[in-house]
Scaffold this active site. Structure first.
Site, short mmCIF file in Angstrom:
data_model
loop_
_atom_site.label_atom_id
_atom_site.label_comp_id
_atom_site.label_asym_id
_atom_site.label_seq_id
_atom_site.Cartn_x
_atom_site.Cartn_y
_atom_site.Cartn_z
N ARG A 70 0.84 -1.20 0.00
CA ARG A 70 0.00 0.00 0.00
C ARG A 70 0.88 1.25 0.00
NH1 ARG A 70 -4.55 -2.25 3.27
NH2 ARG A 70 -4.11 -4.48 3.32
N ASP A 103 -3.54 3.94 3.52
CA ASP A 103 -3.33 2.51 3.84
C ASP A 103 -4.32 1.63 3.06
OD1 ASP A 103 -4.96 4.02 5.79
OD2 ASP A 103 -5.50 2.05 6.54
N ASN A 104 -5.27 2.26 2.40
CA ASN A 104 -6.22 1.50 1.59
C ASN A 104 -6.00 1.75 0.10
OD1 ASN A 104 -7.38 0.50 3.89
ND2 ASN A 104 -8.99 2.05 3.97
#
Ligand code: AMP
Ligand code: MG
Length: 488
Positions: free
Chosen positions: A179, A248-249
């Protein structure tokens, strides 16, 4: 069963993860297996349907050559940096090389606590597991890059959410789980050698062609930017709102990941937000391209110090690339829109014509999916269904005349044009109210049939299936605004 697991991430990136075993589940049972995906991965789905699959997908008995690890990452969540995140409820158990030679991660989600669980229980509830299964597989059927769902396992355990919910485990497959936040983790600590190792690994795995470039990390950055511009343009074309586009996504591979409070919109309202935690609409439908670019700026910040040269000059090169995001995104978006509008050639007025209809859809309260689907019927002299998507306030005739004139210039027959449009404008999307019905049946009545039925309808989103009209319908006009919760 022998699964040819390999572990390039674990073997090459010591310090980027912690080894960790799954927490056992009570009486696991296989709720759903994605047999086509299993085949794609070279796995024997007949074996996986039995005890072997239950043991594997529940994490209760992993094969000897599995190597479960929790990956570490950081992330900007709603704009605020958190230096320590990581797989708090997921374990990468190994990689497999699929039939096309692509390396894919196999990850258990909801497999129990890990060193990165912080206050969480590391588990997943049945509803969100089935939701991710449906939506990610729907996304795949639209041809949009996404992590996939390989299996869902139910258990006799409970997890505490607003109240007690049945526990389940999802097995998800991805091109990798690296990520933007994975880079930020080491960058925030000034561990540039680690950032470089991760970048080199990601380049090898996802962008090997970048290795020929003299400007390796800038080339890597450009490749990631392009993938993300394409991905977000694809989301916009189906009315998808991710809901938590935190760094983080956001994957480096360009796959959609972490289906939490996401949803597809019914009526076209550009400011649509579904997530209960997105009070300011940071991740509203219309903001997604801008937020994608913001996330990429965080990646740039982590890569720039890899250069020894004078930083000002390096920064400028990355900023120049970042500035190209909009053009790159617009190009992908317009290509998608041309296809949705039945345009074959490219005309400089196309963008304007597209935006005019979108504006009319907004004013007229049109359903995003059905308006496009029924536009094809206008080519076949049936305007009624299309027009019935709009309230009486808007007059569509001028626009339709301009569109007809534009389409006719491409010289396709009306049938050809309509057929072509129907291959890109779905009739079925995973609509929120249908998902809720399906989850309610599974969670509260132990009935998985509606889930399986919806999955089957979603497996061919472009073809009418008689008797399944209800899946094409938007939620009733008087329905409460749909809100998704992050308690996933
Ligand atoms: P998400 O919003 O799903 O992307 O998750 C954000 C972070 O919270 C990630 O580091 C997750 O691993 C972690 N997380 C979410 N749910 C749980 C849970 N039930 N237990 C432990 N960690 C969790
Ligand atoms: Mg996440």
């Amino acid at each position: 069963m022998d699964i040819a697991f390999s572990h390039t991430f674990a073997n090459e990136l010591d310090g980027f993860y912690q080894s960790c075993s799954p927490e056992k589940c009570t009486s696991p049972r296989l709720l759903q297996l994605n047999t086509l995906l299993a085949e794609e991965l070279g796995l024997d789905h007949c074996l996986l349907e039995g005890e072997v699959g239950v043991a594997l997908f529940s994490g209760n008995a992993l094969p000897d050559n599995a190597k479960p690890i929790a990956q570490v990452y950081a992330g900007h969540q709603f704009g605020m940096f958190t230096s320590q995140l990581g797989d708090g409820r997921a374990l990468l158990i190994g990689e497999v090389v699929d039939g096309t030679g692509t390396r894919r991660d196999i990850q258990l989600k909801g497999s129990g606590r890990t060193p990165f669980s912080r206050g969480g229980d590391g588990k997943a509830a049945l509803g969100p597991v089935l939701r991710e299964y449906l939506v990610s597989e729907g996304m795949h059927q639209f041809g949009i890059a996404t992590t996939r769902a390989l299996a869902a396992v139910g258990t006799e355990d409970w997890v505490a959410r607003e109240d007690l919910k049945p526990r389940a485990v999802l097995t998800r497959v991805s091109a990798s789980h690296i990520r933007v936040g994975s880079f930020e983790f080491f960058a925030a600590k000034g561990e540039w050698d680690q950032v470089r190792r991760l970048a080199d690994y990601a380049i090898d795995r996802h962008f090997p062609e970048a290795k020929n470039s003299e400007d390796l990390y800038l080339q890597f950055f450009k490749s990631v930017l392009r993938k993300q511009a394409k991905l977000i343009a694809d989301w916009m074309s189906v009315g998808f709102v991710h809901g938590v586009m935190n760094t983080d996504n956001m994957t480096i591979s360009g796959e959609t990941i972490d289906y939490g409070p996401c949803a597809f919109m019914d009526r076209y309202v550009p400011s649509t937000v579904f997530s209960s935690i997105d009070g300011h609409g940071r991740y509203a439908y219309e903001n997604q391209p801008k937020m994608g670019q913001w996330n990429l700026a965080q990646l740039a910040k982590a890569l720039i110090p890899l250069y020894d040269e004078e930083q000002e000059r390096v920064i400028q090169r990355f900023v120049d690339e970042l500035d190209r995001f909009n053009d790159c995104y617009e190009t992908f978006w317009l290509d998608n829109m041309r296809a949705k509008f039945g345009m074959v050639s490219k005309d400089k007025g196309d963008g304007e014509l597209v935006k005019q209809l979108l504006e009319l859809m907004h004013q007229g309260g049109a359903d995003f999916t059905l308006a496009f689907r029924y536009l094809a019927d206008v080519r076949l002299d049936d305007e009624l269904k299309f027009k019935s998507q709009f309230n009486a306030v808007v007059n569509l005739d001028d626009w339709l005349a301009r569109w007809a004139e534009r389409i006719e210039r491409d010289g396709q027959s009306p049938e050809e044009c309509a057929d072509r449009m129907n291959t890109v404008n779905p009739i079925y999307i995973p609509r929120n109210h249908k998902i809720e019905e399906v989850l309610d049946a599974a969670v509260n009545r132990n009935d998985l049939e509606p889930f399986r039925m919806m999955l089957s309808v979603m497996s061919e989103p472009y073809s009418y299936k008689s008797g399944h009209e209800e899946y094409a319908e938007p939620s009733p006009a008087n329905a409460e605004p749909y809100i998704t919760f992050c308690g996933t």
